[in-house]
Motif scaffolding. Structure first.
Motif, PDB file in Angstrom:
ATOM      1  N   THR A   1     -21.327   8.351 -38.879  1.00 34.27           N
ATOM      2  CA  THR A   1     -21.878   9.475 -38.381  1.00 34.27           C
ATOM      3  C   THR A   1     -23.160   9.945 -39.424  1.00 34.27           C
ATOM      4  O   THR A   1     -22.792  10.130 -40.632  1.00 34.27           O
TER       5      THR A   1
ATOM      6  N   ALA B   1     -18.021  17.376 -37.448  1.00 33.56           N
ATOM      7  CA  ALA B   1     -17.664  15.956 -37.144  1.00 33.56           C
ATOM      8  C   ALA B   1     -16.447  15.427 -37.439  1.00 33.56           C
ATOM      9  O   ALA B   1     -16.122  16.025 -38.778  1.00 33.56           O
TER      10      ALA B   1
ATOM     11  N   ARG C   1     -13.222  -0.968 -46.570  1.00 31.65           N
ATOM     12  CA  ARG C   1     -12.222  -1.570 -45.668  1.00 31.65           C
ATOM     13  C   ARG C   1     -10.905  -1.657 -46.669  1.00 31.65           C
ATOM     14  O   ARG C   1     -11.201  -1.892 -47.807  1.00 31.65           O
TER      15      ARG C   1
ATOM     16  N   ASP D   1      -7.143   2.541 -46.852  1.00 30.66           N
ATOM     17  CA  ASP D   1      -6.546   3.316 -46.083  1.00 30.66           C
ATOM     18  C   ASP D   1      -5.682   4.462 -46.834  1.00 30.66           C
ATOM     19  O   ASP D   1      -5.646   4.671 -47.810  1.00 30.66           O
TER      20      ASP D   1
ATOM     21  N   GLU E   1     -23.262  12.670 -44.242  1.00 32.76           N
ATOM     22  CA  GLU E   1     -22.934  11.122 -43.382  1.00 32.76           C
ATOM     23  C   GLU E   1     -21.729  10.774 -43.948  1.00 32.76           C
ATOM     24  O   GLU E   1     -20.861  10.918 -44.914  1.00 32.76           O
ATOM     25  N   LEU E   2     -21.100  10.101 -42.654  1.00 29.68           N
ATOM     26  CA  LEU E   2     -19.610   9.558 -42.936  1.00 29.68           C
ATOM     27  C   LEU E   2     -19.751   7.888 -42.520  1.00 29.68           C
ATOM     28  O   LEU E   2     -20.244   7.722 -41.297  1.00 29.68           O
ATOM     29  N   ILE E   3     -19.388   7.180 -43.443  1.00 28.28           N
ATOM     30  CA  ILE E   3     -19.729   5.625 -43.356  1.00 28.28           C
ATOM     31  C   ILE E   3     -18.346   5.374 -43.431  1.00 28.28           C
ATOM     32  O   ILE E   3     -17.693   5.133 -44.434  1.00 28.28           O
ATOM     33  N   ILE E   4     -17.462   4.900 -42.323  1.00 26.62           N
ATOM     34  CA  ILE E   4     -16.090   4.452 -42.228  1.00 26.62           C
ATOM     35  C   ILE E   4     -15.768   3.002 -41.828  1.00 26.62           C
ATOM     36  O   ILE E   4     -16.108   2.741 -40.674  1.00 26.62           O
ATOM     37  N   TYR E   5     -15.182   2.396 -42.696  1.00 21.28           N
ATOM     38  CA  TYR E   5     -14.687   1.109 -42.355  1.00 21.28           C
ATOM     39  C   TYR E   5     -13.115   0.859 -42.533  1.00 21.28           C
ATOM     40  O   TYR E   5     -12.463  -0.092 -42.507  1.00 21.28           O
ATOM     41  N   ALA E   6     -12.259   1.944 -42.598  1.00 25.06           N
ATOM     42  CA  ALA E   6     -11.112   1.697 -42.454  1.00 25.06           C
ATOM     43  C   ALA E   6     -10.307   2.758 -41.492  1.00 25.06           C
ATOM     44  O   ALA E   6     -11.112   3.800 -41.026  1.00 25.06           O
ATOM     45  N   ASP E   7      -9.286   2.381 -40.734  1.00 24.93           N
ATOM     46  CA  ASP E   7      -9.126   3.195 -39.703  1.00 24.93           C
ATOM     47  C   ASP E   7      -7.966   4.352 -39.968  1.00 24.93           C
ATOM     48  O   ASP E   7      -7.866   5.376 -39.189  1.00 24.93           O
ATOM     49  N   ASP E   8      -7.072   4.035 -40.999  1.00 28.09           N
ATOM     50  CA  ASP E   8      -6.104   5.175 -41.187  1.00 28.09           C
ATOM     51  C   ASP E   8      -6.646   6.202 -42.191  1.00 28.09           C
ATOM     52  O   ASP E   8      -6.293   6.058 -43.399  1.00 28.09           O
ATOM     53  N   VAL E   9      -7.679   6.838 -41.716  1.00 25.35           N
ATOM     54  CA  VAL E   9      -8.117   7.884 -42.482  1.00 25.35           C
ATOM     55  C   VAL E   9      -8.323   9.121 -41.682  1.00 25.35           C
ATOM     56  O   VAL E   9      -8.090   9.383 -40.520  1.00 25.35           O
ATOM     57  N   GLN E  10      -8.647  10.287 -42.544  1.00 32.66           N
ATOM     58  CA  GLN E  10      -8.953  11.576 -41.954  1.00 32.66           C
ATOM     59  C   GLN E  10     -10.060  11.644 -42.657  1.00 32.66           C
ATOM     60  O   GLN E  10     -10.105  12.115 -43.684  1.00 32.66           O
ATOM     61  N   CYS E  11     -10.972  11.977 -41.820  1.00 29.93           N
ATOM     62  CA  CYS E  11     -12.398  12.462 -42.432  1.00 29.93           C
ATOM     63  C   CYS E  11     -13.291  13.439 -41.588  1.00 29.93           C
ATOM     64  O   CYS E  11     -13.293  13.495 -40.190  1.00 29.93           O
ATOM     65  N   ALA E  12     -13.689  14.670 -42.233  1.00 26.82           N
ATOM     66  CA  ALA E  12     -14.500  15.385 -41.361  1.00 26.82           C
ATOM     67  C   ALA E  12     -15.557  16.009 -42.229  1.00 26.82           C
ATOM     68  O   ALA E  12     -15.687  15.978 -43.541  1.00 26.82           O
TER      69      ALA E  12
END
Lengths: 488, 249, 340
Positions: free
Chosen positions: A411, A428, C243, C246, C270-281
């Motif tokens: 994002t 977001a 990656r 987690d 900016e959020l740049i995320i390559y892992a799925d078990d995350v909580q980002c905001a």
């Protein structure tokens, strides 16, 4: 729970990419490659006025001096611009005047895609069902436009842009390139030089367009780029809802689609532009698929004008697309509602720009991204407030959902406020699909894929509701199909 | 004495008050009742000087002092207190800090001595007890996360501590259950004094069972269209506002 | 991952311009076309805002160390890190290196005390937080309105390391405060806060890059700012979740007020995320003082200017309230109140 049933059935009934068939249509090509002569060839084929040819050639000169952008978060094999066909047209008599004259093979293609090209067929449908007029663009040319006569009665002009260049040259000349200038970006310059067709819409002052207008794009020919150009002018106090759909056959090679859409909204005009983009995304190994490099922009020049972009992006190997609004008019308003779903090896870098120049202008952005498989999805957006634009309001919400460990989701919003009275709000979130919810749905009897489709449809629901009804059903099925094989 | 004469007020160029005339002598409690949209809240905002409420004609004075030429803080220092229908939340500013800052600002403006922290603390404790308020609430940011009833109580507490001479209560009963209404009304009644006037703005008669007015005025379409004793409120309760509304010409 | 090119004050070619994406809103080249002459010596004058809190000290005067430049903390310690600039039109570079040994607790009180005019300061701080150690870094920055300064901190967290940062600045002509933090091992915890209060035509750019390279890391960020006059506040926050990282929980908020007609805020969270078990905001708001709240405060008898200051102070104090060390919190609160 009709929606759930729809989704479940869709998953069960459909192949991975149902529009992947090729059609054996006799096609006329321009010679491979790009040079000034090819542009002259295209212009001559279209019987264009001299100024148009010069405009194209100037664009070509600009394009030669430009470099392909690299800032987007996408990686792809470089395009060999000299190894493409820039013009491919199904052989038929020039400019069919009625459906009877259209090659039945072509009609069969659209029938297979579920696009109603027969006016009778639509009329004979369910009572009260909304009708929509269709401009069908096949490779480089428009093959048929329905309901033209009925629209003409209220003064609405809806025709291929090539035809508009001959019939309404002054109107086209006045607005073409006035929203997306020739030199705006690399792909817009290329499009300006070689575009072969697309739709032209003019809604006269005070007219509410009596039906939905739509353009259906189909890339069929091999090794062919598609460069369509759409121009929509909503005169004072008018209203139109416009839909765009796209498909392409499954081919091993990457195909380039570089479109430009320009919208002009004058005082009190409102335009709703909806896209369901389902170009071929490539196979499971990431081979083939469409490069979708598109420039879409609306100029809300009139006071109280309003433009709303809604997009469902499920296809293409690589997407580079930022439908934007220049909010010049006082109290003008721009909206962007987006669902971007990537799976397999797809990459999408998409978002919007809301440029606030007018006083009390408003904008609203809701973007939902779903990444699965080995795909990568980026929301990139800009909200900017000019020093003289007082009373500006923006609300932005970007939510990303991750399915699986190998995908990426990003994002990147830019917020630039140069006026003390602006109120801008951005939120977001990035989360993964809830295992608890998945389990809950499975416990009630849904298969894993059905459960995923159900939850994802819930996640994107806010945006789905912005689509015209007949598109929403199709889009909902697409969500399920494009996520096939994303779990387990 | 509060004297309002031929007051005309517009909001966003739309006339709301159209020649309102009203007098409230010292020590009296007057109720202003009226249907929705009559201009009741506008009256309170105009007297307290809210930006956006443009006085186009007429006058308003308190104890002989013209109010309309003063800014909101100056009016407050002159004794005008508006109890808001929807009190604002002020994040980051503890209620006690806020009230003390306000009290001292008013005292400075009047050329009086500021109140010391220990003396103020004593006053706050006494006042909050009288209103059955948890003292810890006063350490929290003003009104943030408070219930509707707590916010109204906080308004009355401020009123008790700032000791204004003209009290304007804007729909003080809205959002209150019966117990809260009783406590708030008792708080208001305790503030009745011979040199203090009150203007009680309300849609319903209910509040006037607890805060007994000396006079009742009916505000409709931007003007006072009827005045009378407390019995007028009962009459309105029974018959509604219809007979005071302008009939279609 | 470096957002900063290696700036070398003796070489103008290393100065970034807005064409470098990470310096889009802070065009150093525009204000500094040529390398500045090196600064001469400066005196260490007043004892600095944190003097009363005691502890050890590292002091740089116009880039020259007055004593040591490195510090290794063990046990519970306080370190004052002072970057003193007193120069006119010249430039200087300072570099400090701080290590918190396993289990150490370090209170790092950093001040940028600028005098003179139009100087160029480049400060570098490296901080290593070992296993289960904790570093609280509080930075107060006051510089002349025509100064240019770039501060770059590189923070590395080991397993279970805790890092708390609060940067408070009043800006300069061009000022960049950059923090690059990496969660190098699992279970680290970072808080990165910022506060800017800008008047006149001042500028500041608070940029953070947080890289989650290991599992179960948490990051919490709150930056608040107020710009007056024609000042320009910039916030850039990038959170990367690589990656395999987690269990990451990362939250970032930036809230700004423009208290004038011509102030400017630029933000890029900016959020740049390559892992799925995350909580980002992340959340970002830009607004102006709440007119209804202003009226309410004035109605209680507080004059307009005071009412505005009260709202600004309340808005900004939320950042200071997150400082855990009570004594340091009081110093920062008083420091800011004096500059409102």
């Amino acid at each position: 729970m009709a929606a759930v049933k729809e989704t479940v059935e869709a998953v069960a009934a459909l192949e991975k990419y149902e529009h992947g068939f090729t059609s054996d249509i006799e096609t006329e090509y321009a010679p491979r490659g790009l040079n000034a002569d090819i542009i002259r060839f295209i212009s001559e084929k279209k019987g264009e006025p001299e100024w148009m040819l010069e405009w194209r050639l100037a664009a070509y000169e600009r394009w030669l001096a430009m470099e392909e952008p690299t800032w987007a978060a996408v990686k792809y094999e470089p395009v060999d611009y000299q190894d493409l066909f820039y013009y491919a047209a199904p052989k038929q008599k020039e400019g069919p005047k009625s459906l009877d004259e259209v090659d039945p093979e072509l009609l069969a293609v659209y029938a297979k895609l579920g696009i109603p090209l027969g006016e009778q067929a639509v009329l004979a449908g369910v009572e009260g069902a909304p009708r929509y007029a269709v401009d069908a663009v096949f490779d480089s040319v428009s093959v048929v436009t329905t309901f033209k006569a009925e629209l003409a009665k209220v003064g609405v002009i809806f025709m291929p842009i090539s035809e508009a260049l001959r019939e309404y040259p002054d109107l086209v000349r006045q607005y073409l390139g006035s929203v997306v200038p020739v030199s705006d970006n690399y792909f817009a310059a290329l499009n300006s030089a070689v575009f072969s067709d697309g739709s032209f819409v003019y809604i006269p002052p005070g007219v509410k367009c009596p039906m939905e207008l739509s353009t259906y794009f189909r890339i069929n020919a091999s090794q062919t780029g598609q460069f369509e150009r759409t121009l929509i002018i909503a005169d004072k106090g008018s209203y139109v809802s416009y839909l765009e759909g796209c498909t392409a056959p499954m081919r091993d090679e990457n195909q380039l689609h570089a479109a430009v859409v320009e919208i002009v909204a004058l005082d009190d005009a409102e335009v709703k532009y909806s896209t369901v983009q389902n170009w071929y995304p490539g196979d499971a190994e990431g081979k083939g698929g469409i490069y979708n490099f598109v420039t879409k922009r609306a100029d809300c020049r009139g006071d109280r004008s309003k433009v709303s972009w809604t997009q469902v992006e499920t296809g293409s190997a690589v997407t580079w697309k930022y439908p934007s609004c220049i909010l010049k008019g006082e109290e003008s308003s721009g909206e962007f509602y987006s669902i971007a779903i990537t799976n397999g090896h797809q990459q999408a870098d998409t978002g919007t720009k809301m440029i606030h120049l007018g006083k009390n202008s408003k904008s609203r952005i809701i973007a939902k991204a779903v990444s699965a498989g080995k795909s990568d999805s980026t929301y990139r957006g800009l909200v900017s407030v000019h020093p003289k634009a007082t009373g500006v309001r923006n609300f932005t919400q970007c939510d990303s959902l991750l399915i699986g460990k190998e995908c990426g989701s990003h994002t990147i919003p830019y917020i630039e406020a140069r006026n003390g009275s602006a109120q801008l709000e951005h939120e977001a979130t990035t989360t993964r699909l809830s295992e608890d919810q998945l389990f809950y749905a499975q416990q009630r009897g849904l298969s894993e894929e059905e459960a995923v489709a159900l939850l994802v449809n819930g996640f994107v629901r806010d945006v789905m509701q912005k689509l015209p009804m007949e598109f929403a059903v199709e889009a909902q099925k697409l969500v399920a199909i494009s996520l096939e094989g994303s779990v387990g | 004495m509060l004297k309002i004469n031929n007051l005309h007020v517009s909001v966003a160029d739309k006339p709301i008050l159209k020649g309102l005339t009203l007098e409230v002598p010292a020590g009296e409690v007057h109720a202003v009742m009226g249907p929705n949209g009559a201009g009741k809240s506008t009256l309170g905002y105009s007297l307290s000087g809210r930006p956006g409420y443009e006085v186009t004609d007429g006058s308003a004075s308190w104890n002989g002092q013209d109010l309309l030429g003063l800014d909101p803080a100056e009016r407050a220092a002159a004794g005008v207190f508006l109890s808001f229908q929807y009190p604002m939340e002020i994040p980051g500013v503890p209620a006690m800090t806020f009230i003390r800052t306000a009290l001292n600002a008013q005292k400075r403006a009047r050329g009086e001595e500021e109140v010391s922290a220990p003396a103020f603390l004593k006053q706050v404790k006494a006042a909050s007890q009288a209103l059955k308020m948890d003292f810890d609430m006063l350490k929290r940011p003003l009104n943030v996360g408070f219930s509707g009833g707590e916010k109204k109580r906080m308004e009355i507490l401020q009123m008790a501590l700032l000791e204004p001479s003209l009290l304007i209560l804007d729909e003080t009963d809205s959002g209150l259950d019966i117990d809260a209404l009783r406590i708030v009304s008792e708080g208001v009644n305790a503030l009745r004094r011979a040199d203090r006037s009150m203007l009680v703005i309300t849609h319903y008669q209910r509040l006037l069972d607890y805060i007994k007015p000396d006079k009742v005025h009916v505000l409709a379409a931007g003007r006072i269209v009827a005045s009378g004793g407390p019995e007028l409120a009962l009459e309105l309760e029974a018959e509604g506002y219809d007979k005071f509304l302008p009939t279609a010409a | 991952m470096s957002a900063a090119p290696q700036i070398d004050l003796t070489n103008a070619e290393t100065f970034p311009s807005r064409r470098t994406e990470a310096w889009k809103y802070s065009d150093m080249k525009r204000w500094l076309r040529e390398a500045p002459e090196p600064s001469g010596t400066a005196l260490v004058g007043a004892p600095g805002p944190f003097y009363d809190l005691g502890g050890e000290a590292i002091v740089f005067a116009n880039g020259r160390p007055v004593g040591v430049t490195d510090f290794i903390a063990s046990g519970v310690q306080t370190l004052r890190l002072r970057f003193i600039s007193d120069a006119v039109g010249t430039g200087h570079t300072a570099a400090a290196r701080i290590v918190a040994r396993p289990g150490a607790r370090l209170l790092l009180l950093e001040t940028h005390e600028g005098k003179g005019s139009a100087y160029v300061a480049h400060n570098k701080v490296e901080i290593d937080v070992a296993r289960d150690a904790e570093v609280t870094r509080i930075v107060l920055i006051e510089e002349p309105e025509d100064a240019i300064s770039v501060t770059n901190a590189e923070v590395r967290l080991e397993a279970g390391g805790r890092y708390r940062q609060t940067v408070v600045t009043t800006g300069a002509k061009l000022q960049r405060i950059e923090t690059q933090l990496s969660h190098g091992a699992e279970g680290a915890d970072a808080r990165l806060d910022g506060l800017y209060l800008l008047k006149g035509s001042r500028h500041t750019d608070l940029t953070t890059v947080v890289d989650h390279r290991a599992a179960d890391g948490t990051t919490s960020q709150l930056t608040k700012g107020v710009v007056h006059d024609t000042a320009r506040g910039v916030f850039q926050g990038k959170i990367i979740v690589e990656r395999g990282a987690d269990g990451t929980d990362a939250r970032m908020a930036h809230n700004a007020l423009i208290a004038s007609e011509r102030g400017e805020i630029d933000a890029k969270p900016e959020l740049i995320i390559y892992a799925d078990d995350v909580q980002c905001a992340h959340g970002n708001t830009v607004g102006t003082l709440d007119e209804s709240a202003l009226f309410y405060i004035q109605q209680r008898g507080i004059p307009a200017d005071e009412a505005r200051a009260l709202l600004v102070q309340a808005f900004l104090f939320e950042v200071i309230d997150r400082i855990e060390d009570e004594a340091a919190k009081e110093v920062v609160r008083a420091w800011l109140t004096a500059r409102l």
